[in-house]
Design a protein around this motif. Structure first.
Motif, short mmCIF file in Angstrom:
data_model
loop_
_atom_site.label_atom_id
_atom_site.label_comp_id
_atom_site.label_asym_id
_atom_site.label_seq_id
_atom_site.Cartn_x
_atom_site.Cartn_y
_atom_site.Cartn_z
N TYR A 317 -66.64 -92.52 7.90
CA TYR A 317 -67.72 -91.90 8.66
C TYR A 317 -67.24 -91.59 10.08
O TYR A 317 -67.43 -90.48 10.58
CB TYR A 317 -68.93 -92.85 8.70
N PHE A 318 -66.60 -92.56 10.72
CA PHE A 318 -66.16 -92.35 12.10
C PHE A 318 -64.95 -91.41 12.17
O PHE A 318 -64.79 -90.67 13.12
CB PHE A 318 -65.86 -93.69 12.78
N MET A 319 -64.10 -91.46 11.13
CA MET A 319 -62.93 -90.57 11.12
C MET A 319 -63.35 -89.11 11.00
O MET A 319 -62.70 -88.22 11.54
CB MET A 319 -62.01 -90.93 9.94
N ASN A 320 -64.45 -88.88 10.27
CA ASN A 320 -64.88 -87.49 10.03
C ASN A 320 -65.82 -86.96 11.11
O ASN A 320 -66.24 -85.81 11.03
CB ASN A 320 -65.56 -87.38 8.66
N LEU A 321 -66.20 -87.79 12.06
CA LEU A 321 -67.07 -87.32 13.14
C LEU A 321 -66.39 -86.20 13.91
O LEU A 321 -65.17 -86.25 14.09
CB LEU A 321 -67.37 -88.48 14.10
N PRO A 322 -67.02 -85.14 14.38
CA PRO A 322 -68.46 -84.89 14.31
C PRO A 322 -68.86 -84.11 13.06
O PRO A 322 -69.97 -83.60 12.99
CB PRO A 322 -68.70 -84.06 15.55
N PHE A 323 -67.97 -83.97 12.08
CA PHE A 323 -68.28 -83.13 10.91
C PHE A 323 -69.05 -83.94 9.87
O PHE A 323 -68.51 -84.28 8.82
CB PHE A 323 -66.99 -82.55 10.33
N ARG A 324 -70.25 -84.30 10.16
CA ARG A 324 -71.07 -85.05 9.20
C ARG A 324 -72.35 -84.29 8.93
O ARG A 324 -72.91 -83.69 9.83
CB ARG A 324 -71.43 -86.44 9.74
#
Lengths: 324, 250
Positions: A317-324
């Motif tokens: 979740y944090f690795m993909n931020l801000p693409f959520r």
């Protein structure tokens, strides 16, 4: 322009490297500082709980290597834990603390190889029952042999030092065994374990010696558990057979399932869960096992991959931020 | 001299179920040979018996690989002698990455020649094998098997679960493997159409016995093989239908 987002591995040594880059080194150093300062930060009660978690996690990692990585379900861990603890209690007067801890592991691993032989023919629930039988045998032998178990009075273990000193000893072993565990699972031996778990036929066709690898897995696993047993003896300063009843094996198995099957980090998370959670409900006395059981059911229902699976999801979740 | 000779072997399950009833075959260096047959004919048991995967079997007969008997030897010893099986279910280790799967059979980063044959795998080296498609998993299983440059490669139903297009591609790659690396192969298959196209010699197996053998052209020309395995029409005669319906066709 294509942004390089993933660090590509260029060398096989990368697979074995515990600390891959600077952020990992900083994180590792910070965690170590936190661990070292635990005796100064927590009360004696919680220091004791954390020590218990640390030594327990060594045994859980050992069992995870067997169950999670090699796919051999064993409920013999209570027996190995007892063998480690009692070997330590009898040998510490002659050999001293540190050599006795390793001797305890070695004796447990000899028994591990013996118990491992049925694994060459048995699988799944049949192997689980056979290894459970081993735990029962060890328990009965201890119950009925006062020369080993110390009879009704139990067996006292010489004091290693203060609670903080015991914590640092356990912490040192925890570091040592977790680094070794990490290296094992990343090595060709660890991959061979996983290959046997996934397809014995395919592993054999690739030239992996199934007999050798299964026995090696049992030996490593029981070595870990034997060492944990020795540390448990130091921690408790007293031993009696009831401490090694078969429920210990089941609790360890629960720790693996809750933490994450086939995960080094999951072994720590599972140990934290099974040791620390009952502490939070300690005021409720006889309700503790019921609440603990309900919490286990909830975790398994909502997080089948265990706490390690949850950790991976949070990390992604944090690795993909801000693409959520 | 043949690289592999299977001499009249008998494989028995549970002491009473005779699966192979005196099977013989041989393979010469550099050849592709195929064993055809319907479900339950004993093809997989034959492949497993040769590879040492069935304990204490074959009960009778002998298997000679490069002049040495390998009957009833352990699978890993047979594998280290250079006889490698790609099992029916592919045997890809699903939780390991493609690279880890390859490394288990001794792949190093220098072995880039594998990707000339299977370019897709290079793109997916770091992917978990479970995420690969069926065709890619089959490619991985074959790539993993040929890393050691085996003297004989046995493939058990390589087309299982693959689309016709992927099956054609796979068999083209197997042909290339045979021509470029001179890999000797024994293919155990139900898909006669594609396997007959690439093989030099073939066998037909039914009810645990070899019932027919011949060169690829002989197989293609045989009326019964055409009818039963190559999709030819079944003769509309009473005898033809009887042959088609009964298990004992030969």
């Amino acid at each position: 322009m294509i942004k390089k987002t993933v660090r590509m591995k260029t060398d096989y040594l990368d697979d074995y490297r515990l600390i891959a880059d600077l952020p990992a080194l900083v994180f590792f150093a910070l965690v170590t500082v936190v661990f070292i300062s635990i005796p100064f930060l927590f009360s004696e009660l919680w220091l004791s709980v954390i020590t218990h978690i640390a030594l327990y996690s060594i045994a859980v990692l050992g069992q995870n290597l067997l169950i999670g990585y090699t796919g051999l379900i064993s409920f013999g861990q209570a027996g190995f834990l007892a063998i480690g603890a009692y070997t330590f209690a009898h040998s510490v007067h002659i050999l001293g603390f540190i050599p006795s801890i390793f001797i305890s592991g070695l004796i447990a691993s000899v028994f591990g190889v013996i118990v491992g032989f049925p694994s060459l023919r048995l699988k799944g629930p049949y192997l689980a029952i056979a290894t459970l039988g081993f735990s029962v045998v060890v328990f009965q032998v201890l119950q009925n042999t006062p020369a080993i178990s110390g009879g009704r009075m139990g067996l006292s273990v010489p004091s290693f030092g203060s609670k903080a000193e015991i914590f640092y000893l356990v912490l040192a072993f925890c570091y040592l065994f977790y680094i070794a565990g990490y290296k094992i699972v990343k090595s060709s031996i660890g991959k061979s374990f996983s290959a046997i778990r996934d397809s014995e036929v395919a592993a054999e066709t690739l030239g992996i010696n199934i007999v050798k690898m299964k026995l090696l897995s049992f030996a490593i696993s029981s070595f870990y558990t034997g060492v944990a047993g020795a540390l448990y003896a130091i921690y408790m300063k007293y031993l009696e057979p009831n401490m090694f009843f078969i429920t210990e094996s089941i609790l360890m198995f629960s720790a693996i399932v809750i933490g994450g099957i086939g995960s080094v980090l999951g072994s720590i998370l599972g140990s934290i869960f099974v040791i620390a959670v009952p502490q939070f409900f300690v005021g409720m006395k006889e309700l503790v096992p019921i609440i603990f059981g309900i919490v286990i059911v909830l975790v398994v229902m909502f997080e089948p991959l265990g706490l390690y699976g949850r950790w991976i999801k949070i990390k992604l979740y944090f690795m993909n931020l801000p693409f959520r | 001299m043949p690289i592999l000779e299977v001499k009249n072997i008998e494989t028995v399950y549970y002491d009473r179920l005779y699966v192979l009833k005196g099977v013989s075959l041989e393979i010469n260096q550099g050849e592709i040979r195929v064993v055809l047959g319907p479900n339950g004919a004993g093809k997989t048991t034959l492949a497993k018996s040769i590879s040492g995967l069935i304990k204490d079997q074959p009960r009778k007969g002998d298997i000679i690989f490069e002049g040495r008997s390998i009957a009833r030897k352990e699978a890993e010893k047979i594998s280290s002698m250079g006889l490698v099986l790609v099992p029916e279910d592919r045997g890809v280790f699903p939780e390991l990455t493609v690279e880890e799967n390859l490394k288990l059979s001794g792949w190093t980063k220098k072995d880039t020649w594998v990707f000339d044959l299977f370019p897709n795998l290079y793109q997916k080296l770091q992917e978990i094998s479970n995420h690969l498609s069926g065709g890619e998993q089959q490619m991985l299983a074959i790539a993993r098997a040929i890393i050691k440059k085996p003297k004989l490669l046995i493939l058990d139903e390589p087309s299982l679960g693959l689309s016709p297009k992927l099956t054609n591609e796979l068999f083209k790659t197997l042909k290339r493997l045979n021509e470029e690396l001179k890999t000797t192969m024994l293919i155990v298959e139900q898909n006669a159409r594609v396997s007959v196209e690439i093989c030099h010699y073939g066998y037909v197996m039914e009810n645990g016995k070899m019932v027919f053998e011949g060169k690829a052209d002989d197989l293609k020309d045989n009326e019964l093989i055409k009818e039963l395995y190559l999709g030819g029409s079944v003769k509309k005669t009473e005898k033809g239908w009887k042959l088609y319906k009964t298990r004992r066709r030969w």
